[in-house]
Design a protein around this motif. Structure first.
Motif, PDB file in Angstrom:
ATOM      1  N   CYS A  81     -10.431 -78.084  99.207  1.00  0.00           N
ATOM      2  CA  CYS A  81      -9.889 -78.743  98.122  1.00  0.00           C
ATOM      3  C   CYS A  81     -10.786 -78.614  96.709  1.00  0.00           C
ATOM      4  O   CYS A  81     -10.153 -78.898  95.565  1.00  0.00           O
ATOM      5  CB  CYS A  81     -10.006 -80.359  98.543  1.00  0.00           C
ATOM      6  SG  CYS A  81     -11.508 -81.112  98.332  1.00  0.00           S
ATOM      7  N   GLY A  82     -11.977 -78.412  96.830  1.00  0.00           N
ATOM      8  CA  GLY A  82     -12.796 -78.243  95.626  1.00  0.00           C
ATOM      9  C   GLY A  82     -13.349 -79.516  95.094  1.00  0.00           C
ATOM     10  O   GLY A  82     -13.955 -79.512  94.029  1.00  0.00           O
ATOM     11  N   ALA A  83     -12.958 -80.513  95.412  1.00  0.00           N
ATOM     12  CA  ALA A  83     -13.228 -81.778  94.856  1.00  0.00           C
ATOM     13  C   ALA A  83     -14.112 -82.907  95.634  1.00  0.00           C
ATOM     14  O   ALA A  83     -14.736 -83.713  95.189  1.00  0.00           O
ATOM     15  CB  ALA A  83     -12.236 -82.514  94.380  1.00  0.00           C
ATOM     16  N   CYS A  84     -14.119 -82.709  97.071  1.00  0.00           N
ATOM     17  CA  CYS A  84     -14.924 -83.647  97.910  1.00  0.00           C
ATOM     18  C   CYS A  84     -16.253 -83.387  97.981  1.00  0.00           C
ATOM     19  O   CYS A  84     -16.734 -82.186  97.348  1.00  0.00           O
ATOM     20  CB  CYS A  84     -14.299 -83.503  99.251  1.00  0.00           C
ATOM     21  SG  CYS A  84     -14.855 -82.169 100.253  1.00  0.00           S
ATOM     22  N   CYS A  87     -17.460 -79.912  99.473  1.00  0.00           N
ATOM     23  CA  CYS A  87     -17.015 -78.763  98.423  1.00  0.00           C
ATOM     24  C   CYS A  87     -18.183 -79.078  97.331  1.00  0.00           C
ATOM     25  O   CYS A  87     -18.671 -77.895  96.896  1.00  0.00           O
ATOM     26  CB  CYS A  87     -15.657 -79.002  97.969  1.00  0.00           C
ATOM     27  SG  CYS A  87     -14.420 -78.535  98.880  1.00  0.00           S
ATOM     28  N   CYS A  95     -14.956 -78.346 104.170  1.00  0.00           N
ATOM     29  CA  CYS A  95     -14.002 -79.421 103.448  1.00  0.00           C
ATOM     30  C   CYS A  95     -13.121 -79.996 104.692  1.00  0.00           C
ATOM     31  O   CYS A  95     -12.522 -79.382 105.188  1.00  0.00           O
ATOM     32  CB  CYS A  95     -13.228 -78.870 102.352  1.00  0.00           C
ATOM     33  SG  CYS A  95     -11.971 -79.866 101.775  1.00  0.00           S
TER      34      CYS A  95
HETATM   35 ZN    ZN Z   1     -13.195 -80.295  99.904  1.00  0.00          ZN
END
Ligand code: ZN
Ligand code: ZN
Length: 322
Positions: A81-84, A87, A95
């Motif tokens: 997701c690149g945001a959690c 990540c 992720c």
């Molecule tokens: Zn993530």
């Protein structure tokens, strides 16, 4: 486009060509590799439905970032997701909402085309031909062991399993100057290891003594091998588990406790070190190719994959380049 589609049964089907989403590239697949995980998927592992396949090399044919178009690429299979929090810590392969190409909620490489985010892509160096580049994903998984633990030169390492992954792990650790012994059941595969200067032992005759290794890597694909791994591990050794089983594994945990053995799970790895090993010729992959089939003969390829002497099976998804 043509694709191998799995929905409880694997079949060659005509499906819609995928559309790249924002930040994604459309890739024309050149070669794709069959892996033990694909076999587990066909047995129900990860309840996958869609196009399997997670080992590939291809060419970018469509991408908003124009510099990628025409590039020969391989792709990391976890789409995060690149945001959690994980990540942001750089643990994007863990992720919790990730999809995994050809394994979990994302179509894979047994097709003429696939899409992947651009951040997953790595350009293949000129010196690495397609037949070698298609091994980057399993080779990265083999090299992941060295990212997870220190294996000093001279360490006594047993690699259980003389299959594709075992032979890649053995080469990577041999290159790292460990004293590697491959333990397997197939004379031809063990001879291949010997031809690279790696010690090899056949299960059933002249097996190594109990508790004689600092590190034991389990790469057999069979849950039964865990007991043998614990037998070979010396006190305070590490047993690295590489196989993913559809069925739960059973083993004698008292061996683990008494000998204070560390059990280390190990999955995917970073692509750049693997591409580098291939570029420098430190790992031999071509001798691992048993047979190549056209994508249309995918079912036949999966049947051939069950031959005991078989190592890697490749699918040619597109023989003409754009
Ligand atoms: Zn993530
Ligand atoms: Zn795989």
């Amino acid at each position: 486009m043509k694709a191998l589609y799995f929905d409880g049964q694997l079949a060659l089907q005509e499906v819609d060509k995928p559309q790249p989403g924002p930040g994604e590239a459309l890739i024309q697949v050149t070669l794709a590799g069959l892996c033990g995980t694909d076999r587990e998927i066909l047995k129900g592992y990860s309840q996958f439905c869609g196009i399997p396949g997670h080992e590939f090399v291809g060419r970018v044919v469509e991408c908003a970032e124009k510099k990628w178009v025409g590039k020969r690429v391989v792709g990391e299979i976890n789409v995060a997701c690149g945001a959690c929090e994980l990540c942001l810590w750089g643990l994007d392969r863990h992720c919790p909402t990730r999809t995994v190409m050809g394994i979990a909620n994302r179509d894979g490489a047994f097709a003429e085309y696939l899409t992947l985010p651009v951040i997953n892509l790595h350009e293949v160096p000129k010196a690495v031909p397609d037949e070698a580049a298609v091994f980057v994903e399993p080779l990265a998984a083999a090299a992941e062991i060295l990212e997870q633990m220190k294996i000093p030169p001279g360490s006594r390492v047993a690699v259980l399993g003389d299959g594709r992954l075992g032979l890649l792990v053995a080469q990577v650790l041999h290159h790292a100057e460990a004293r590697v012994t491959v333990i397997g059941k197939h004379a031809g595969k063990l001879d291949l290891a010997r031809s690279w200067g790696i010690k090899a032992a056949c299960l059933g005759d002249a097996e190594p003594a109990a508790h004689s290794f600092n590190v034991v890597v389990e790469a057999t694909g069979s849950p039964a091998a865990l007991d043998e791994a614990l037998r070979l591990a010396e006190p305070r050794a590490t047993v690295v588990m590489k196989s993913t089983f559809h069925q739960p594994a059973q083993f004698d945990t008292s061996q683990l406790v008494v000998n204070e053995v560390t059990l280390l799970g190990s999955r995917c790895g970073n692509f750049p070190p693997a591409l580098d090993l291939l570029r420098r010729g430190h790992v031999k992959v071509r001798p691992l190719i048993s047979k190549t089939f056209p994508l249309e003969a995918g079912i036949e390829a999966f049947n051939y994959f069950e031959t005991p002497s078989c190592l890697k099976v490749l699918l040619v998804a597109n023989s003409e380049q754009p």
